[in-house]
Structure formats: C-alpha cells, structure tokens
Design a protein around this motif. Structure first.
Motif, PDB file in Angstrom:
ATOM      1  N   GLY A 116       3.389 -15.633 -30.316  1.00  0.00           N
ATOM      2  CA  GLY A 116       3.349 -15.082 -31.811  1.00  0.00           C
ATOM      3  C   GLY A 116       4.729 -14.370 -31.879  1.00  0.00           C
ATOM      4  O   GLY A 116       4.564 -13.560 -32.743  1.00  0.00           O
ATOM      5  N   ILE A 117       5.614 -14.570 -31.012  1.00  0.00           N
ATOM      6  CA  ILE A 117       6.836 -13.967 -31.492  1.00  0.00           C
ATOM      7  C   ILE A 117       8.038 -14.871 -31.700  1.00  0.00           C
ATOM      8  O   ILE A 117       7.886 -16.124 -31.425  1.00  0.00           O
ATOM      9  CB  ILE A 117       7.343 -13.047 -30.231  1.00  0.00           C
ATOM     10  N   ALA A 118       9.007 -14.420 -32.136  1.00  0.00           N
ATOM     11  CA  ALA A 118      10.280 -15.386 -32.791  1.00  0.00           C
ATOM     12  C   ALA A 118      11.425 -14.597 -32.384  1.00  0.00           C
ATOM     13  O   ALA A 118      11.678 -13.327 -32.363  1.00  0.00           O
ATOM     14  CB  ALA A 118      10.041 -15.866 -33.918  1.00  0.00           C
ATOM     15  N   LYS A 119      12.788 -15.290 -32.372  1.00  0.00           N
ATOM     16  CA  LYS A 119      13.877 -14.555 -32.248  1.00  0.00           C
ATOM     17  C   LYS A 119      14.915 -15.101 -33.608  1.00  0.00           C
ATOM     18  O   LYS A 119      14.901 -16.017 -33.936  1.00  0.00           O
ATOM     19  CB  LYS A 119      14.584 -15.162 -30.851  1.00  0.00           C
ATOM     20  N   LEU A 120      15.614 -14.153 -33.930  1.00  0.00           N
ATOM     21  CA  LEU A 120      16.401 -13.957 -35.025  1.00  0.00           C
ATOM     22  C   LEU A 120      17.704 -13.787 -34.301  1.00  0.00           C
ATOM     23  O   LEU A 120      18.137 -12.665 -33.745  1.00  0.00           O
ATOM     24  CB  LEU A 120      16.216 -13.091 -35.986  1.00  0.00           C
ATOM     25  N   SER A 121      18.715 -14.581 -34.692  1.00  0.00           N
ATOM     26  CA  SER A 121      20.195 -14.372 -33.806  1.00  0.00           C
ATOM     27  C   SER A 121      21.114 -14.402 -35.226  1.00  0.00           C
ATOM     28  O   SER A 121      21.062 -15.443 -36.089  1.00  0.00           O
ATOM     29  CB  SER A 121      20.596 -15.650 -32.989  1.00  0.00           C
ATOM     30  N   VAL A 122      22.213 -13.475 -35.106  1.00  0.00           N
ATOM     31  CA  VAL A 122      23.110 -13.575 -35.934  1.00  0.00           C
ATOM     32  C   VAL A 122      24.314 -13.911 -35.093  1.00  0.00           C
ATOM     33  O   VAL A 122      24.672 -13.094 -34.255  1.00  0.00           O
ATOM     34  CB  VAL A 122      23.171 -12.041 -36.315  1.00  0.00           C
ATOM     35  N   VAL A 123      25.107 -14.653 -35.636  1.00  0.00           N
ATOM     36  CA  VAL A 123      26.285 -15.422 -35.123  1.00  0.00           C
ATOM     37  C   VAL A 123      27.642 -15.478 -35.536  1.00  0.00           C
ATOM     38  O   VAL A 123      27.716 -15.689 -36.882  1.00  0.00           O
ATOM     39  CB  VAL A 123      25.860 -16.653 -34.552  1.00  0.00           C
ATOM     40  N   GLY A 124      28.822 -15.184 -35.052  1.00  0.00           N
ATOM     41  CA  GLY A 124      30.043 -15.087 -35.534  1.00  0.00           C
ATOM     42  C   GLY A 124      31.186 -14.843 -34.697  1.00  0.00           C
ATOM     43  O   GLY A 124      31.015 -13.770 -33.988  1.00  0.00           O
ATOM     44  N   ILE A 125      32.220 -15.484 -34.403  1.00  0.00           N
ATOM     45  CA  ILE A 125      33.248 -15.011 -33.598  1.00  0.00           C
ATOM     46  C   ILE A 125      33.865 -13.802 -34.158  1.00  0.00           C
ATOM     47  O   ILE A 125      34.666 -13.060 -33.332  1.00  0.00           O
ATOM     48  CB  ILE A 125      34.213 -16.300 -33.265  1.00  0.00           C
ATOM     49  N   GLY A 126      33.846 -13.282 -35.451  1.00  0.00           N
ATOM     50  CA  GLY A 126      34.355 -12.329 -36.010  1.00  0.00           C
ATOM     51  C   GLY A 126      34.155 -10.905 -35.232  1.00  0.00           C
ATOM     52  O   GLY A 126      34.507  -9.831 -35.342  1.00  0.00           O
ATOM     53  N   MET A 127      32.773 -10.916 -34.663  1.00  0.00           N
ATOM     54  CA  MET A 127      31.975  -9.841 -33.869  1.00  0.00           C
ATOM     55  C   MET A 127      32.852  -9.569 -32.818  1.00  0.00           C
ATOM     56  O   MET A 127      32.755  -8.008 -32.430  1.00  0.00           O
ATOM     57  CB  MET A 127      30.763 -10.275 -33.629  1.00  0.00           C
ATOM     58  N   ARG A 128      33.746 -10.265 -32.139  1.00  0.00           N
ATOM     59  CA  ARG A 128      34.771  -9.772 -31.249  1.00  0.00           C
ATOM     60  C   ARG A 128      35.481  -8.728 -31.605  1.00  0.00           C
ATOM     61  O   ARG A 128      35.810  -8.090 -30.874  1.00  0.00           O
ATOM     62  CB  ARG A 128      35.374 -10.889 -30.728  1.00  0.00           C
ATOM     63  N   SER A 129      36.086  -8.848 -32.964  1.00  0.00           N
ATOM     64  CA  SER A 129      36.982  -7.820 -33.233  1.00  0.00           C
ATOM     65  C   SER A 129      36.344  -6.981 -34.514  1.00  0.00           C
ATOM     66  O   SER A 129      37.087  -6.154 -34.865  1.00  0.00           O
ATOM     67  CB  SER A 129      38.338  -8.596 -33.880  1.00  0.00           C
ATOM     68  N   HIS A 130      35.115  -6.914 -34.535  1.00  0.00           N
ATOM     69  CA  HIS A 130      34.680  -5.992 -35.492  1.00  0.00           C
ATOM     70  C   HIS A 130      33.538  -5.574 -34.872  1.00  0.00           C
ATOM     71  O   HIS A 130      32.647  -5.932 -34.355  1.00  0.00           O
ATOM     72  CB  HIS A 130      34.061  -6.939 -37.008  1.00  0.00           C
ATOM     73  N   SER A 131      33.247  -4.217 -35.486  1.00  0.00           N
ATOM     74  CA  SER A 131      32.072  -3.404 -35.208  1.00  0.00           C
ATOM     75  C   SER A 131      31.063  -3.163 -36.210  1.00  0.00           C
ATOM     76  O   SER A 131      31.550  -3.619 -37.246  1.00  0.00           O
ATOM     77  CB  SER A 131      32.424  -2.091 -34.600  1.00  0.00           C
ATOM     78  N   GLY A 132      29.824  -2.625 -35.869  1.00  0.00           N
ATOM     79  CA  GLY A 132      28.835  -2.300 -37.010  1.00  0.00           C
ATOM     80  C   GLY A 132      27.859  -3.385 -37.290  1.00  0.00           C
ATOM     81  O   GLY A 132      27.036  -3.411 -38.189  1.00  0.00           O
ATOM     82  N   VAL A 133      27.849  -4.457 -36.718  1.00  0.00           N
ATOM     83  CA  VAL A 133      27.017  -5.724 -36.913  1.00  0.00           C
ATOM     84  C   VAL A 133      25.631  -5.395 -36.519  1.00  0.00           C
ATOM     85  O   VAL A 133      24.570  -5.545 -37.290  1.00  0.00           O
ATOM     86  CB  VAL A 133      27.498  -6.839 -36.474  1.00  0.00           C
ATOM     87  N   ALA A 134      25.561  -4.850 -35.266  1.00  0.00           N
ATOM     88  CA  ALA A 134      24.166  -4.506 -34.989  1.00  0.00           C
ATOM     89  C   ALA A 134      23.515  -3.474 -35.893  1.00  0.00           C
ATOM     90  O   ALA A 134      22.428  -3.604 -36.268  1.00  0.00           O
ATOM     91  CB  ALA A 134      24.222  -3.984 -33.400  1.00  0.00           C
ATOM     92  N   ALA A 135      24.341  -2.266 -36.174  1.00  0.00           N
ATOM     93  CA  ALA A 135      23.841  -1.480 -36.856  1.00  0.00           C
ATOM     94  C   ALA A 135      23.355  -2.024 -38.392  1.00  0.00           C
ATOM     95  O   ALA A 135      22.192  -1.583 -38.893  1.00  0.00           O
ATOM     96  CB  ALA A 135      24.977  -0.320 -37.255  1.00  0.00           C
TER      97      ALA A 135
END
Ligand code: ADP
Ligand code: ASP
Ligand code: MG
Length: 404
Positions: A338-357
């Motif tokens: 009963g669990i699932a995974k949500l993924s947020v994807v983008g190559i811009g993450m290599r050079s930008h911070s704050g996505v996890a927050a």
C-alpha cells in the motif's frame, strides 16, 4: 529517399477502424516521398488477454511458451495493417521480428536485442513496399521466438531506426506526447516540447510508462532522437534527444508516479561488515529487484535496514530472506504494502538547489507523510502511502509550476 520509422501502440491499432486510420497515415507518409517502416503493437488488451488465458491452463507456464503465445498478438496486427494498406491501394508487406532480422539473446520474456540485420527490410523498401514489423519480438540464433519485455514495441522501433539509420523515428500513441505528469493522474499536466534522454529515462524507469525505459536507454546509447506524438491528430509531439545547454534552464521537467510498491524493514541487524551484503546478495541471486534502500545510523550496535520493491515480488523476497534474517542474528522482518513512489525529475537539478525543500514543503503542507527519500543527480523520490499518491502528484505539480 528519407527513411521514416513510425510505431503505433495498442490503442492506436485497437479496432479495425483504427487500423485503417494507421494504414492511411502510413500511406500518406510514403506518398509524401518517404520509405516507411511501421512497427505495430498488439491491439489494446490482447497481450493482457493472452496472459490471462495462459493462467487458465497452467499455474506456471514456461517462459518459452509464453513468448510463443504473446508474440501472436503483434503477428495479428501486422497482417491486418498490411491488408488494410493494400486495400487502400498501397503496397505493404508484414514481417515478424525474425523476418525483420531482429536477433536476441535467449532470456525469454525479457530478451535483449543482440543484433539487427536490416537486409530484408532494406530490400523490401527498395522494391517500394511499406514494411509492417511486429513489435516486441525477436528470435535467438537457434530460431527460438523471444519477446522484449512489456512495452517492448517501443524498443523494436528505436532499434530498427538505429539499424537502418532512419531520418526520423516517430512513436505514435494515445496522448499528444510526454506530459509533465501522467494526464490521467494530474489533469492539468502539460505537453513537454523537448526532453533529454536522461530525463525521460528517469521518468520511464520510475513509473511513467509512456515509453518503455529500455527503449529510451537504447536510444541514448545509439543516439536515436525520436518524437512521441498522437495517432489521432497531426499536432507536434515531444522531441526526445541528447541534452543541450538550454534544457538545463528548467529545473523540474516532470513528475512520475509508481504505484504497487512494498516496503520491508529488517530490525536489529547486527552493525558489522557483511550483514547488508548478505541480505542484498541473497535478493539479487533470487532476481528480486530492489529500489530504495535506507539504513539508519546505529548508536546501539544494531541497525534497521528498510528497502522497497514491487509488491508482486514480496512473496519471493519472503521465501529467500527469512532464513538469512535468522542466520545473521537480526530481529524481525516487517512487511508493508500500500505504498507508492513519487519522483521529481529534471537535469536542471544538477545546477540548482532547493528542489528537495520545495517538494517536502508542498507535501508537508498537504499533510502527506514521507516514509523514505532517495535522490540521484537529476531526481528526488519519496515513498508515501499509495492512497495519497494522486494528491501528492498534483501538489508537487503545482508547487513546481508545471501546469499549462
Ligand atoms: P501505447 O499503447 O501507445 O504504447 P502506452 O499505454 O504504453 O501507449 O502509453 C501511453 C500512456 O502513458 C498514456 O495514455 C498515459 O496515460 C501514460 N503516461 C504515463 N505517464 C505519462 C506522461 N508523463 N506523459 C504522457 N503519458 C503518460
Ligand atoms: N504488446 C506488448 C505489451 O502489451 C508490447 C507493446 O505493446 O509494446 O506489452
Ligand atoms: Mg507502450
């Protein structure tokens, strides 16, 4: 003459009318001055229907016989599509995977393409035929029929495009391209104009089944750009290609959702070298595919190890791991589905911070509890309760401003 590869998925060839629609589109493409290879899937529901049938006669059918059975789905469609084109005044010939020169290894039900010899295809194209090739199937050196894993017609199309050095490879489906999230889950998802191989690869392997992930891997490896678009209209779709500097400006390209996951926690694992290796080598030897792994920092000499997998693997995991848990002197094994995974994807993450927050804030504000977190250079994934997954996808989609 330019060579165009067109692949039509199950829904696009799901009825006789739709096969005639495909036939007309393919014919128009040829008449516009191109050589055309058309790869088709089984009509929608046919592969699932064949799997169901097999279960009615056998609890554990052999992989070899499953391949013989499942390959018939695509074989039906190639003949019907060729007939439809011929009835419209065109000149088409159907080819099974073997006839199209697709040679695979012997790993039945998930075979890998070893080689393609496009001699037959080239010969027929030179004679003015439209080649209609059965997706999802090949043949071993010994003449055994194999299939390429679910969604494998995508791989057939990309591999043929590489082998004949096609000028264009077009994947036609029931949506207008790759969206920022599955439009069935996030209604205001938007069509993406251009996406890098790596981004689609992350999305496809974390639940966005719009393309088979192995086919994207193949396209990246052999440098085959392609377009995903609709078989029901003539709108431009999504271009998938090598990344370019401009693509990095977008931090989050898309969001994927993977349901049907399960989490296992092994408590009080002795904190000594070799314990984790024993657990995961046992799972790997049994062919259980593990996804996210978390081990807690140990202060008391023991540690808890949690990992996730597809729910369907739970039974197999249990059967091989119970003894190991006892032998290494660990505590108990706690299983949770009963669990699932949500993924947020983008190559811009290599050079930008704050996505996890930003992701954690959006989920926190929505009262959604995060059970596990995993990251890669271009992805942040969280494990949450399955009944919250659609809500979470919509919250994240809005938080990253992905809506159209
Ligand atoms: P086909 O039979 O043409 O191969 P699939 O069913 O395999 O088609 O893939 C198309 C489906 O993928 C769409 O109907 C859509 O619901 C689903 N999908 C999942 N994620 C995405 C996404 N990010 N963008 C577009 N479609 C997606
Ligand atoms: N017919 C196969 C499946 O349903 C292959 C494909 O459609 O790509 O998985
Ligand atoms: Mg598909």
């Amino acid at each position: 003459m330019p060579i165009i590869i067109q692949k039509y998925g199950g829904t696009s060839v799901g009825t006789p009318e739709r096969i005639l629609n495909v036939a007309q589109r393919v014919l128009d493409t040829q008449r516009a001055g191109n050589s055309v290879v058309c790869v088709v899937s089984a009509m929608s529901g046919v592969t699932d229907g064949l799997i169901k049938l097999s279960k009615q006669v056998s609890q554990k059918p052999s992989d070899r016989e499953m391949d013989v059975l499942l390959s018939t789905g695509e074989q039906t469609t190639i003949a019907l599509t060729a007939m439809a084109i011929n009835s419209l005044g065109g000149k088409a010939i159907s080819l099974t995977g073997a006839q199209a020169g697709i040679l695979t290894d012997g790993l039945h039900t998930k075979a890998k393409i070893a080689n393609i010899s496009p001699r037959q295809i080239r010969k027929h194209l030179e004679e003015g035929f439209i080649c209609i090739v059965a997706g999802f199937q090949g043949q071993t050196l010994q003449g055994q029929i194999t299939t390429l894993g679910r969604g494998g017609s995508d791989l057939t199309a990309i591999a043929i495009a590489a082998a004949v050095r096609a000028d264009n490879c077009e994947i036609y489906t029931d949506v207008e391209g790759i969206y920022t999230c599955d439009p069935r889950i996030v209604p205001d998802a938007r069509k993406i104009d251009t996406i890098a191989y790596d981004e689609l690869l992350e999305m496809a392997s974390s639940g966005s089944k719009v393309m088979q992930s192995r086919s994207v891997e193949f396209a990246k490896k052999f440098g085959v750009p392609f377009e995903v678009r609709s078989s029901f209209n003539t709108n431009r779709g999504t271009t998938v290609k090598e990344e370019t500097p401009g693509l990095e400006n977008v931090v989050v390209r898309g969001i994927s959702v993977e349901r049907n996951q399960a989490k296992v926690t092994i408590t009080n694992v002795p904190d000594r070298p070799g314990a984790a290796s024993r657990i995961f080598s046992t799972l790997s030897d049994a062919g259980v595919v593990i996804d996210v792994i978390v081990q807690n920092v140990s202060l008391s000499g023991t540690t808890d190890i949690s990992f996730t997998m597809n729910k369907d693997e739970l039974e197999k995991m249990d059967s091989v791991l119970s003894t190991v848990v006892r032998e290494i002197g660990a505590g108990e094994m706690v299983k949770k589905d009963g669990i699932a995974k949500l993924s947020v994807v983008g190559i811009g993450m290599r050079s930008h911070s704050g996505v996890a927050a930003k992701l954690f804030e959006a989920l926190g504000n929505g009262g959604i509890n995060i059970q596990m977190i995993s990251t890669s250079e271009i992805k942040i994934a969280v494990i949450i309760d399955e009944d919250k997954i659609a809500e979470a996808a919509n919250l994240a989609h809005t938080a990253f401003g992905l809506a159209g």
